[in-house]
Scaffold this active site. Structure first.
Site, PDB file in Angstrom:
ATOM      1  N   CYS A  14     -12.401  43.236  41.634  1.00  0.00           N
ATOM      2  CA  CYS A  14     -11.451  42.177  41.315  1.00  0.00           C
ATOM      3  C   CYS A  14     -10.379  42.718  40.362  1.00  0.00           C
ATOM      4  O   CYS A  14     -10.691  43.370  39.370  1.00  0.00           O
ATOM      5  CB  CYS A  14     -12.200  41.014  40.664  1.00  0.00           C
ATOM      6  SG  CYS A  14     -11.132  39.701  40.066  1.00  0.00           S
ATOM      7  N   CYS A  17      -8.087  40.139  36.544  1.00  0.00           N
ATOM      8  CA  CYS A  17      -7.837  40.549  35.161  1.00  0.00           C
ATOM      9  C   CYS A  17      -8.099  42.051  35.066  1.00  0.00           C
ATOM     10  O   CYS A  17      -8.285  42.729  36.071  1.00  0.00           O
ATOM     11  CB  CYS A  17      -8.639  39.727  34.157  1.00  0.00           C
ATOM     12  SG  CYS A  17     -10.313  40.331  33.821  1.00  0.00           S
ATOM     13  N   ASP A  18      -8.139  42.565  33.847  1.00  0.00           N
ATOM     14  CA  ASP A  18      -8.189  44.015  33.648  1.00  0.00           C
ATOM     15  C   ASP A  18      -9.589  44.610  33.625  1.00  0.00           C
ATOM     16  O   ASP A  18      -9.742  45.813  33.455  1.00  0.00           O
ATOM     17  CB  ASP A  18      -7.472  44.366  32.332  1.00  0.00           C
ATOM     18  CG  ASP A  18      -7.947  43.510  31.165  1.00  0.00           C
ATOM     19  OD1 ASP A  18      -8.831  42.670  31.368  1.00  0.00           O
ATOM     20  OD2 ASP A  18      -7.414  43.679  30.059  1.00  0.00           O
ATOM     21  N   HIS A 178     -15.713  33.357  30.666  1.00  0.00           N
ATOM     22  CA  HIS A 178     -14.666  33.450  31.680  1.00  0.00           C
ATOM     23  C   HIS A 178     -13.483  34.324  31.248  1.00  0.00           C
ATOM     24  O   HIS A 178     -12.404  34.226  31.827  1.00  0.00           O
ATOM     25  CB  HIS A 178     -14.197  32.044  32.079  1.00  0.00           C
ATOM     26  CG  HIS A 178     -15.289  31.238  32.728  1.00  0.00           C
ATOM     27  ND1 HIS A 178     -15.768  31.501  33.991  1.00  0.00           N
ATOM     28  CD2 HIS A 178     -16.032  30.208  32.257  1.00  0.00           C
ATOM     29  CE1 HIS A 178     -16.741  30.649  34.289  1.00  0.00           C
ATOM     30  NE2 HIS A 178     -16.926  29.859  33.249  1.00  0.00           N
ATOM     31  N   LEU A 200     -14.947  39.708  12.981  1.00  0.00           N
ATOM     32  CA  LEU A 200     -13.880  39.649  11.975  1.00  0.00           C
ATOM     33  C   LEU A 200     -12.699  38.969  12.638  1.00  0.00           C
ATOM     34  O   LEU A 200     -12.033  39.551  13.502  1.00  0.00           O
ATOM     35  CB  LEU A 200     -13.515  41.063  11.514  1.00  0.00           C
ATOM     36  CG  LEU A 200     -14.718  41.825  10.946  1.00  0.00           C
ATOM     37  CD1 LEU A 200     -15.256  42.823  11.945  1.00  0.00           C
ATOM     38  CD2 LEU A 200     -14.379  42.505   9.640  1.00  0.00           C
ATOM     39  N   TYR A 426       6.686  41.921  27.185  1.00  0.00           N
ATOM     40  CA  TYR A 426       6.955  42.780  26.027  1.00  0.00           C
ATOM     41  C   TYR A 426       7.662  41.928  24.977  1.00  0.00           C
ATOM     42  O   TYR A 426       8.166  40.854  25.300  1.00  0.00           O
ATOM     43  CB  TYR A 426       7.861  43.944  26.433  1.00  0.00           C
ATOM     44  CG  TYR A 426       7.298  44.845  27.509  1.00  0.00           C
ATOM     45  CD1 TYR A 426       6.414  45.871  27.191  1.00  0.00           C
ATOM     46  CD2 TYR A 426       7.669  44.687  28.847  1.00  0.00           C
ATOM     47  CE1 TYR A 426       5.910  46.713  28.179  1.00  0.00           C
ATOM     48  CE2 TYR A 426       7.164  45.525  29.834  1.00  0.00           C
ATOM     49  CZ  TYR A 426       6.288  46.536  29.493  1.00  0.00           C
ATOM     50  OH  TYR A 426       5.791  47.363  30.461  1.00  0.00           O
ATOM     51  N   PHE A 598       0.103  33.968  15.432  1.00  0.00           N
ATOM     52  CA  PHE A 598      -0.355  35.082  16.262  1.00  0.00           C
ATOM     53  C   PHE A 598      -0.219  34.755  17.741  1.00  0.00           C
ATOM     54  O   PHE A 598      -0.547  33.675  18.202  1.00  0.00           O
ATOM     55  CB  PHE A 598      -1.726  35.636  15.881  1.00  0.00           C
ATOM     56  CG  PHE A 598      -2.872  34.680  15.864  1.00  0.00           C
ATOM     57  CD1 PHE A 598      -3.208  33.990  14.715  1.00  0.00           C
ATOM     58  CD2 PHE A 598      -3.654  34.504  17.000  1.00  0.00           C
ATOM     59  CE1 PHE A 598      -4.293  33.127  14.687  1.00  0.00           C
ATOM     60  CE2 PHE A 598      -4.739  33.651  16.987  1.00  0.00           C
ATOM     61  CZ  PHE A 598      -5.047  32.954  15.821  1.00  0.00           C
ATOM     62  N   PHE A 607      -4.520  35.435  33.719  1.00  0.00           N
ATOM     63  CA  PHE A 607      -4.412  36.791  33.182  1.00  0.00           C
ATOM     64  C   PHE A 607      -2.938  37.063  32.935  1.00  0.00           C
ATOM     65  O   PHE A 607      -2.116  36.999  33.868  1.00  0.00           O
ATOM     66  CB  PHE A 607      -5.001  37.806  34.159  1.00  0.00           C
ATOM     67  CG  PHE A 607      -4.894  39.227  33.659  1.00  0.00           C
ATOM     68  CD1 PHE A 607      -5.447  39.574  32.435  1.00  0.00           C
ATOM     69  CD2 PHE A 607      -4.249  40.195  34.393  1.00  0.00           C
ATOM     70  CE1 PHE A 607      -5.344  40.874  31.950  1.00  0.00           C
ATOM     71  CE2 PHE A 607      -4.156  41.499  33.933  1.00  0.00           C
ATOM     72  CZ  PHE A 607      -4.704  41.835  32.700  1.00  0.00           C
TER      73      PHE A 607
END
Ligand code: SF4
Lengths: 737, 56
Positions: A14, A17-18, A178, A200, A426, A598, A607
């Site tokens: 698959c 995603c990565d 997931h 953390l 980016y 963030f 993704f």
């Protein structure tokens, strides 16, 4: 032309995603009907609901199936259908003109290998033959840069042996059922074997909720936290003294640097109690084996290079390198020619390598720094170039888009973008748009029309993972080989990224470098060390993992100039940087911009910028949501589902708010990659400037990590403005969801 | 860590990898099937997960 496959079941890797889970594809009447979990009990849990949505993605009505040529103004989204042959012919001719006028370095290429999977580094091979060093990729912000920086310290990028570990440390990383599913399963397996988990993270993340220890550090202070841990580990003599004595260089200098960070100072920077810092450091250092798996959080901070190096240093000092349950330095798979070799990096002249954008100011993952390791990489791993996770010989994206927009230091006038919604992937989306508007030629190779593709001159439809054969070696990050079988035929007009580079190279006169006519021929070639063909491999097995060898450095040393783990980096020193790790403050909050923002946060349903047009996924996450702490929300008079604008000096994002106890006060979390495919034709570039986090974070030099040029995505100043009404033009689903 | 403990730990992992490779075979022989049986015993059944379904 397209032959129909019979009803069958095959194994597929698959690429939604990565992480590359191997799943089972079921087909019916030549169509993908279902993607389901593996039948091997060890692999059956490695699946998420995005993976099982593959049939909805691959059979989607909006998939691109015909090559398109722009007919209106750039970005007007007006097209004529042309043949693939015509597209390749015209692209070759127009690229030739750009190269003749501006030189080969005027071509920049942006890809996401996670999405395109089977390029086999032919993008680099093509660019190296042409003479362009300006390859950029999303991995410069995520894993690829970590690979390059890890190599500075010990010559390779390790993969954490999480399942066998006795202590797992998650720096902001939050693998869930997931998202990053196999990593989530590995952590659960380790926990079941008695491992302790330390998280953390400013948030009470899913992992933090069940962790043994949770340190709620201020966003973007990972480097300071690691220096605090080292302070405890060194001063309490909790490190592996034999390993340090035999295999490291620069321990005394490191100790001096670490002593500049007493726990009181670290507590002040991170906002975490000094005793908790000490206790967690002891837990980590005292474990029989421990790992700090790769994390996308440390990748994206203003002290990212130092923080990534500090993870490396912690691994080494505690003796966790290349041991079971620690961090495995796998090396190249002995049975498979790696992409590092297929890229032909030797072919690019030194003169052209010196032109790689960003390498003068931020060289860590460019040729300039990485080639300083070449002879050492060859000594230990047998070949000069180790392009692990495709991340080790890249141009800097901000410098590349700046050159596209301003033509400085030289013009970049052709931009090829494959499987990558570059406009939104980016930092500084406004500059990216400016750069793209200043191009003579843009080519997009995509499966759906994206905002980036809308800006192209040519859009070529790509294939998807169920439509091609592949053998994955995880870009040399892990050792195993995983089979991915073609289950169905691609649409008539679609091509793989391999075909695209092959055909263009032949058209441009360097076809002899691309002798393999099909992907299967490339796979046969790559498997030559094994003595098997692709057909033989896939008839025998769906996965093969070479039995691990541990502590290989005892025989070979490390692939660094000194042959040791360089706690003090000779490379960084030679490049004019501080050779020891340090903490650097990100931009400060102020009365005007009082929150730490963030961005770059992944949500389960998607993704990166993908899948917003896939109903079964979008139904699970219909609209973008910012997360805020209840006290912050109360101060702003904001309740759940209010629409707000999040503003920074660079840009603004419109989204809904979810008020969450789990957020750290003073912090705002922004999801990554939101646009609105349903607004195509109504809003500029399908609403890609409404909610995209890529407009928020500055990428001016003072906001970048010194060594890599990474922006500070994790904790930059912003403010919230409540909207009286929802934004115009939103669909019912977005308004309601 | 003693050398013996190190040797045992390393070899246990290598053995597990050999075992796993046997379970990945497409045309398993008797030993491969026994390896898969052993793995099933170690890991247990993986139940169906309704969260993975996409009802329309
Ligand atoms: S985690 Fe999900 S989307 Fe990612 S590779 Fe695995 S199944 Fe596919």
């Amino acid at each position: 032309m397209a032959k129909q496959s019979a009803n069958k079941q095959t194994y597929s890797v698959c690429t939604i995603c990565d992480i590359g889970c191997q799943l089972r594809a079921e087909t019916k009447d030549g169509k993908l009907s279902r993607m389901i979990a593996h039948d091997n009990p060890a692999l059956a849990r490695n699946v998420c609901y995005k993976g099982t949505a593959a049939a909805h993605i691959h059979n989607h009505a909006d998939r691109l199936t015909k090559p398109l040529k722009r007919v209106g103004e750039r970005g007007a989204d007006q097209w004529e259908e042309i043949s693939y042959e015509q597209a390749i012919e015209e692209i070759a001719e127009r690229l030739g003109k750009v190269v003749d006028k501006y030189g080969p370095e005027s071509l920049a290429v942006s890809t996401s290998g996670w999405n395109t999977q089977t390029t086999h580094s032919m993008d680099r091979r093509f660019m190296n033959a042409l003479g362009s060093p300006n390859y950029i990729s999303g991995v410069s912000l995520c894993a690829g840069n970590t690979a390059a920086v890890n190599k500075l310290t010990y010559g390779w990028f390790p993969f954490a042996d999480i399942s066998n570990s006795k202590c797992v440390v998650l720096f902001g990383h939050n693998p869930r059922k997931h998202s990053w599913t196999p990593i989530y399963n590995m952590i659960n397996a380790a926990r079941a074997n008695g491992a302790k988990v330390i998280v953390l993270d400013p948030r009470v993340s899913d992992q933090a909720e069940v962790a043994d220890m949770h340190l709620r550090l201020r966003s973007g202070t990972d480097a300071a936290m690691c220096l605090g841990w080292l302070n405890v580990i060194i001063n309490e003599a909790l490190y592996d003294k034999d390993f340090v004595a035999q295999y490291t260089l620069g321990f005394d200098e490191l100790r001096e640097r670490v002593n500049e960070y007493p726990l009181e100072r670290v507590a002040e920077i991170t906002g975490v109690d000094a005793e908790l810092i000490a206790e967690s450091a002891r837990l980590y250092a005292g474990a029989e084996s421990a790992c700090i798996p790769w994390t996308p959080i440390t990748d994206m901070q203003i002290s990212s290079t130092s923080a990534i190096r500090l993870h490396s240093i912690l691994r080494a000092l505690t003796g966790n390198l290349d041991i079971p349950g620690g961090e495995l330095l796998g090396g190249f798979n002995p049975d498979y020619i790696p992409e590092s070799k297929l890229g032909n990096h030797e072919m690019l002249s030194q003169e052209q390598k010196n032109k790689q954008l960003g390498s003068d100011t931020h060289p860590a993952y460019t040729y300039r720094a990485q080639e300083m390791l070449s002879e050492h990489t060859k000594r230990v791993y047998g070949y000069e170039y180790a392009d692990i996770v495709m991340g080790c010989y890249m141009a800097n994206p901000s410098a590349t888009f700046r050159a596209m927009a301003t033509e400085k230091p030289y013009p970049v006038k052709a931009f090829f973008v494959l499987g990558n919604n570059a406009l939104m992937s980016y930092p500084n989306q406004h500059q990216i748009l400016k750069g793209m508007m200043n191009q003579d030629l843009i080519v997009a190779h995509e499966i759906f029309m994206t905002p980036t593709a809308m800006l192209a001159d040519y859009v070529l439809p790509g294939d998807v993972f169920s439509e091609r054969n592949h053998l994955s070696d995880s870009w040399s990050w892990r050792l195993g080989l995983t089979l991915s079988q073609k289950a169905v035929e691609p649409p008539e007009g679609a091509s793989s990224t391999y075909e695209f580079w092959h055909d263009l190279a032949h058209k441009m006169g360097f076809g002899e470098l691309f002798p393999w006519g099909t992907i299967e021929e490339v796979l046969d070639y790559r498997l030559t060390p094994s003595g098997k063909s692709f057909a033989e491999f896939s008839a025998e097995t769906y996965m093969h993992v070479p039995p691990p060898e541990y502590r290989k450095y005892r025989k070979t040393g490390f692939a660094t100039p000194s042959g040791k783990v360089e706690l003090k980096s000779s490379l960084l020193e030679a490049l004019g940087f501080d050779p020891l790790p340090y903490h650097r403050e990100g931009p400060a909050v102020s009365d005007d911009y009082p929150y730490y923002v963030f961005t770059g946060v992944r949500e389960d349903a998607f993704f990166q910028t993908g899948q917003r047009q896939v109903k079964v996924l979008r139904d699970r996450m219909p609209s973008p949501k910012l997360f805020m702490h209840p006290e912050d929300a109360a101060k702003q008079n904001i309740v759940d589902h209010d629409w707000v604008k999040l503003q920074t000096p660079t840009g603004e994002v419109t989204a809904k708010v979810l008020v969450k106890e789990s957020m750290k006060q003073g912090h705002i979390r922004v999801p990554h990659g939101w646009w609105y495919p349903e607004m195509r034709g109504q809003a500029k570039l399908a609403g890609s400037f409404i909610s995209s986090d890529a407009v928020l974070c500055p990428d001016d030099p003072e906001f970048l990590d010194y060594e890599q040029g990474i922006p500070h995505f994790k904790g930059f100043p912003g403010r919230i403005v409540k909207l009286a009404e929802p934004p115009a033009g939103m669909s019912e689903q977005v308004l309601a969801g | 860590m003693s050398l013996l403990k190190e040797w045992l730990g390393d070899n246990q992992q290598r053995l597990m990898t050999h075992l796993a490779n046997r379970t990945f075979k497409k045309n398993p022989n008797l030993i491969d099937r026994a390896a898969t049986g052993l793995l099933k015993k170690m890991i247990g059944e993986v139940p169906d997960d309704p969260e993975l379904d996409h009802p329309e």
